[in-house]
Each structure stands twice: as structure tokens, then as C-alpha cells.
Design a protein around this motif. Structure first.
Motif, PDB file in Angstrom:
ATOM      1  N   ASN A 103     -16.212  -6.866  10.164  1.00 32.31           N
ATOM      2  CA  ASN A 103     -16.645  -5.778  11.045  1.00 32.31           C
ATOM      3  C   ASN A 103     -15.579  -4.705  11.255  1.00 32.31           C
ATOM      4  O   ASN A 103     -15.762  -3.816  12.081  1.00 32.31           O
ATOM      5  CB  ASN A 103     -17.048  -6.345  12.411  1.00 32.31           C
ATOM      6  CG  ASN A 103     -18.260  -7.229  12.327  1.00 32.31           C
ATOM      7  OD1 ASN A 103     -19.333  -6.774  11.967  1.00 32.31           O
ATOM      8  ND2 ASN A 103     -18.092  -8.503  12.635  1.00 32.31           N
ATOM      9  N   GLY A 104     -14.453  -4.797  10.553  1.00 38.42           N
ATOM     10  CA  GLY A 104     -13.386  -3.819  10.694  1.00 38.42           C
ATOM     11  C   GLY A 104     -12.480  -4.051  11.892  1.00 38.42           C
ATOM     12  O   GLY A 104     -11.593  -3.241  12.166  1.00 38.42           O
ATOM     13  N   LEU A 110      -4.879  -4.051  13.613  1.00 33.47           N
ATOM     14  CA  LEU A 110      -3.633  -3.912  12.865  1.00 33.47           C
ATOM     15  C   LEU A 110      -3.080  -2.496  12.980  1.00 33.47           C
ATOM     16  O   LEU A 110      -1.885  -2.309  13.225  1.00 33.47           O
ATOM     17  CB  LEU A 110      -3.838  -4.283  11.392  1.00 33.47           C
ATOM     18  CG  LEU A 110      -2.607  -4.154  10.496  1.00 33.47           C
ATOM     19  CD1 LEU A 110      -1.446  -5.005  11.011  1.00 33.47           C
ATOM     20  CD2 LEU A 110      -2.955  -4.521   9.060  1.00 33.47           C
ATOM     21  N   LYS A 111      -3.927  -1.491  12.846  1.00 31.08           N
ATOM     22  CA  LYS A 111      -3.445  -0.109  12.947  1.00 31.08           C
ATOM     23  C   LYS A 111      -2.823   0.159  14.315  1.00 31.08           C
ATOM     24  O   LYS A 111      -1.813   0.843  14.417  1.00 31.08           O
ATOM     25  CB  LYS A 111      -4.567   0.866  12.636  1.00 31.08           C
ATOM     26  CG  LYS A 111      -4.877   0.896  11.152  1.00 31.08           C
ATOM     27  CD  LYS A 111      -5.931   1.896  10.782  1.00 31.08           C
ATOM     28  CE  LYS A 111      -6.132   1.868   9.266  1.00 31.08           C
ATOM     29  NZ  LYS A 111      -7.154   2.800   8.826  1.00 31.08           N
ATOM     30  N   LYS A 143      -6.181  -1.278   3.234  1.00 32.98           N
ATOM     31  CA  LYS A 143      -6.724  -0.165   4.036  1.00 32.98           C
ATOM     32  C   LYS A 143      -5.675   0.399   4.996  1.00 32.98           C
ATOM     33  O   LYS A 143      -5.731   1.564   5.349  1.00 32.98           O
ATOM     34  CB  LYS A 143      -7.939  -0.630   4.859  1.00 32.98           C
ATOM     35  CG  LYS A 143      -9.208  -0.741   4.074  1.00 32.98           C
ATOM     36  CD  LYS A 143     -10.377  -0.925   5.027  1.00 32.98           C
ATOM     37  CE  LYS A 143     -10.882  -2.322   4.945  1.00 32.98           C
ATOM     38  NZ  LYS A 143     -12.006  -2.596   5.823  1.00 32.98           N
ATOM     39  N   SER A 144      -4.747  -0.450   5.396  1.00 34.32           N
ATOM     40  CA  SER A 144      -3.725  -0.041   6.361  1.00 34.32           C
ATOM     41  C   SER A 144      -2.487   0.555   5.698  1.00 34.32           C
ATOM     42  O   SER A 144      -1.541   0.928   6.385  1.00 34.32           O
ATOM     43  CB  SER A 144      -3.329  -1.246   7.230  1.00 34.32           C
ATOM     44  OG  SER A 144      -4.463  -1.723   7.926  1.00 34.32           O
ATOM     45  N   MET A 168       3.433  -8.263   1.593  1.00 33.88           N
ATOM     46  CA  MET A 168       3.180  -6.826   1.515  1.00 33.88           C
ATOM     47  C   MET A 168       4.137  -6.131   2.491  1.00 33.88           C
ATOM     48  O   MET A 168       4.619  -6.758   3.431  1.00 33.88           O
ATOM     49  CB  MET A 168       1.738  -6.516   1.890  1.00 33.88           C
ATOM     50  CG  MET A 168       0.689  -7.289   1.089  1.00 33.88           C
ATOM     51  SD  MET A 168       0.384  -6.615  -0.529  1.00 33.88           S
ATOM     52  CE  MET A 168      -0.657  -5.226  -0.131  1.00 33.88           C
ATOM     53  N   ILE A 169       4.364  -4.842   2.276  1.00 36.57           N
ATOM     54  CA  ILE A 169       5.266  -4.088   3.147  1.00 36.57           C
ATOM     55  C   ILE A 169       4.664  -2.709   3.442  1.00 36.57           C
ATOM     56  O   ILE A 169       3.987  -2.120   2.595  1.00 36.57           O
ATOM     57  CB  ILE A 169       6.667  -3.933   2.505  1.00 36.57           C
ATOM     58  CG1 ILE A 169       7.638  -3.267   3.469  1.00 36.57           C
ATOM     59  CG2 ILE A 169       6.583  -3.195   1.189  1.00 36.57           C
ATOM     60  CD1 ILE A 169       9.088  -3.279   3.000  1.00 36.57           C
ATOM     61  N   LEU A 170       4.939  -2.234   4.644  1.00 35.66           N
ATOM     62  CA  LEU A 170       4.599  -0.867   5.035  1.00 35.66           C
ATOM     63  C   LEU A 170       5.849  -0.251   5.633  1.00 35.66           C
ATOM     64  O   LEU A 170       6.451  -0.828   6.538  1.00 35.66           O
ATOM     65  CB  LEU A 170       3.462  -0.848   6.060  1.00 35.66           C
ATOM     66  CG  LEU A 170       2.992   0.531   6.504  1.00 35.66           C
ATOM     67  CD1 LEU A 170       2.414   1.336   5.333  1.00 35.66           C
ATOM     68  CD2 LEU A 170       1.966   0.401   7.616  1.00 35.66           C
ATOM     69  N   ARG A 171       6.244   0.882   5.098  1.00 28.83           N
ATOM     70  CA  ARG A 171       7.435   1.594   5.583  1.00 28.83           C
ATOM     71  C   ARG A 171       7.010   2.777   6.450  1.00 28.83           C
ATOM     72  O   ARG A 171       6.063   3.481   6.109  1.00 28.83           O
ATOM     73  CB  ARG A 171       8.273   2.090   4.419  1.00 28.83           C
ATOM     74  CG  ARG A 171       8.921   0.972   3.625  1.00 28.83           C
ATOM     75  CD  ARG A 171       9.663   1.530   2.401  1.00 28.83           C
ATOM     76  NE  ARG A 171      10.314   0.473   1.674  1.00 28.83           N
ATOM     77  CZ  ARG A 171       9.722  -0.286   0.750  1.00 28.83           C
ATOM     78  NH1 ARG A 171       8.461  -0.091   0.443  1.00 28.83           N
ATOM     79  NH2 ARG A 171      10.394  -1.228   0.121  1.00 28.83           N
ATOM     80  N   LYS A 172       7.725   2.988   7.529  1.00 30.28           N
ATOM     81  CA  LYS A 172       7.392   4.058   8.469  1.00 30.28           C
ATOM     82  C   LYS A 172       7.351   5.415   7.776  1.00 30.28           C
ATOM     83  O   LYS A 172       6.446   6.214   8.010  1.00 30.28           O
ATOM     84  CB  LYS A 172       8.395   4.080   9.626  1.00 30.28           C
ATOM     85  CG  LYS A 172       8.063   5.101  10.690  1.00 30.28           C
ATOM     86  CD  LYS A 172       9.008   5.011  11.855  1.00 30.28           C
ATOM     87  CE  LYS A 172       8.611   5.980  12.960  1.00 30.28           C
ATOM     88  NZ  LYS A 172       9.443   5.802  14.161  1.00 30.28           N
ATOM     89  N   GLU A 173       8.307   5.676   6.895  1.00 32.99           N
ATOM     90  CA  GLU A 173       8.352   6.993   6.251  1.00 32.99           C
ATOM     91  C   GLU A 173       7.130   7.234   5.369  1.00 32.99           C
ATOM     92  O   GLU A 173       6.752   8.378   5.142  1.00 32.99           O
ATOM     93  CB  GLU A 173       9.648   7.193   5.457  1.00 32.99           C
ATOM     94  CG  GLU A 173       9.737   6.415   4.164  1.00 32.99           C
ATOM     95  CD  GLU A 173      10.546   5.128   4.270  1.00 32.99           C
ATOM     96  OE1 GLU A 173      10.809   4.516   3.231  1.00 32.99           O
ATOM     97  OE2 GLU A 173      10.915   4.738   5.391  1.00 32.99           O
ATOM     98  N   GLU A 174       6.489   6.191   4.889  1.00 33.92           N
ATOM     99  CA  GLU A 174       5.296   6.345   4.064  1.00 33.92           C
ATOM    100  C   GLU A 174       4.071   6.752   4.885  1.00 33.92           C
ATOM    101  O   GLU A 174       3.109   7.269   4.344  1.00 33.92           O
ATOM    102  CB  GLU A 174       5.028   5.072   3.270  1.00 33.92           C
ATOM    103  CG  GLU A 174       6.092   4.811   2.233  1.00 33.92           C
ATOM    104  CD  GLU A 174       5.969   3.458   1.571  1.00 33.92           C
ATOM    105  OE1 GLU A 174       5.056   2.691   1.916  1.00 33.92           O
ATOM    106  OE2 GLU A 174       6.795   3.174   0.690  1.00 33.92           O
TER     107      GLU A 174
END
Length: 177
Positions: A103-104, A110-111, A143-144, A168-174
Motif C-alpha cells: 500500500n506504499g 521511510l521517506k 523508490k526511495s 544499499m546506501i543513500l547519500r544526502k548529497e544525492e
């Protein structure tokens, strides 16, 4: 920083309270849910819930981790948290009760936690890991904005063995590009 709650369009994400122990126990005590998690006992008892809630409250005061419960229309639907802080980075983990999958809700929660981590905690990188076969988590992370980091092994207390994970990784600058 003691964050009490985060509101999104459909969700209330708040620190766990002792009164949440019954809903938490009922919701997470499902093999289809718990098989994707690490370090969660099964069967999950009220005592486990009480210990988790107390430990969560202590760790947030020490700024060691931030665990939240996810609610939709005043009904608990899952959990999410930031932990393993190290040099402006941390690990994010999340789960939903089975009837709330698809259902998202995980993406929405997460966002909001990513915003909290990057904006309020000044993090530069947030990691997430999923067990091979967890297609729902792969979709949420993609998606995030998360990208592949590496493969790793981790001890799974439910299976009582080492399991293969994709990190997995997410960088702030991205986020700003």
C-alpha cells in the motif's frame, strides 16, 4: 534530541509506548513478517515487546538509536528506526504487518525517516539491508533513491545461521541533485 512523532499524509510515526506492547506483539508475531528481519525472537512475546520499548526509550535518550512505531488511522501497522550510528552515517530498518504490505506505507514512512536523519540528525549516509528474496523491500529502497553498496553476511537469530544480505546506501548529497 528526543523526537516524539512524525506525521505524513497518511501516517503517524511515533516513539513506542508501553501501551503499544499488545499491538506490537500481535502484529510482528507472524512468520511471514519476521523471516525478513534479523535479531527478532520468534515467537515474539509480550516480554519481548516490553524489553524493546524500554530499550528504545533508553537509547533515544542517549541518542544511540531512534525506534518508532508506524500508525495509520490510530492502528499500528509496523515499525521503523535508525541505529548503528557511525561517523555521520547509520542503518535504517523497517517492517510492516503482512496485511499492510503493498500500500506504499513503507515507502512513505521511510521517506519521513530519511528526512529526519538527514535534516535533523545531520547524517550524510544512510544504509539499509535486505535479505535475498525480499522483493517488497527492494522496491521500497529503489523508490526511495537507495543504490547498491555491497553484499554481506549477518547472523539471523530466527534462522540461527548466517544469511546473505544486500546492503544499499543513500547519500544526502544525492538527494539534492
Amino acid at each position: 534530541m528526543l523526537m516524539k512523532e512524525i506525521r505524513t499524509e497518511r501516517l503517524l510515526i511515533k516513539t513506542p509506548e508501553i501501551d503499544d506492547k499488545f499491538e506490537l506483539t500481535q502484529l510482528i508475531n507472524d512468520k511471514d513478517v519476521i523471516k525478513w528481519l534479523s535479531e527478532i525472537p520468534f515467537p515474539y512475546t509480550l516480554s519481548h515487546a516490553e524489553e524493546f520499548i524500554e530499550r528504545s526509550r533508553e537509547r533515544v535518550l542517549k541518542q544511540e538509536s531512534y525506534n518508532f512505531m508506524i500508525f495509520q488511522d490510530k492502528k499500528m501497522i509496523g515499525g521503523i528506526g535508525l541505529s548503528e550510528f557511525n561517523n555521520k552515517s547509520c542503518q535504517v530498518g523497517y517492517w510492516l504487518g503482512k496485511k499492510y504490505w503493498g500500500n506504499g506505507f513503507a515507502t512513505e514512512a521511510l521517506k519521513s525517516i530519511l528526512d529526519f536523519g538527514f535534516d535533523q540528525l545531520n547524517l550524510e549516509k544512510i544504509y539499509a539491508a535486505y535479505k535475498i528474496g525480499n522483493e517488497g523491500s527492494i522496491r521500497v529502497l529503489n523508490k526511495s533513491g537507495f543504490e547498491y553498496s555491497r553484499k554481506k553476511y549477518e547472523y539471523d537469530s530466527v534462522l540461527n545461521e548466517e544469511v546473505f544480505l544486500t546492503e544499499m546506501i543513500l547519500r544526502k548529497e544525492e538527494l539534492s541533485t
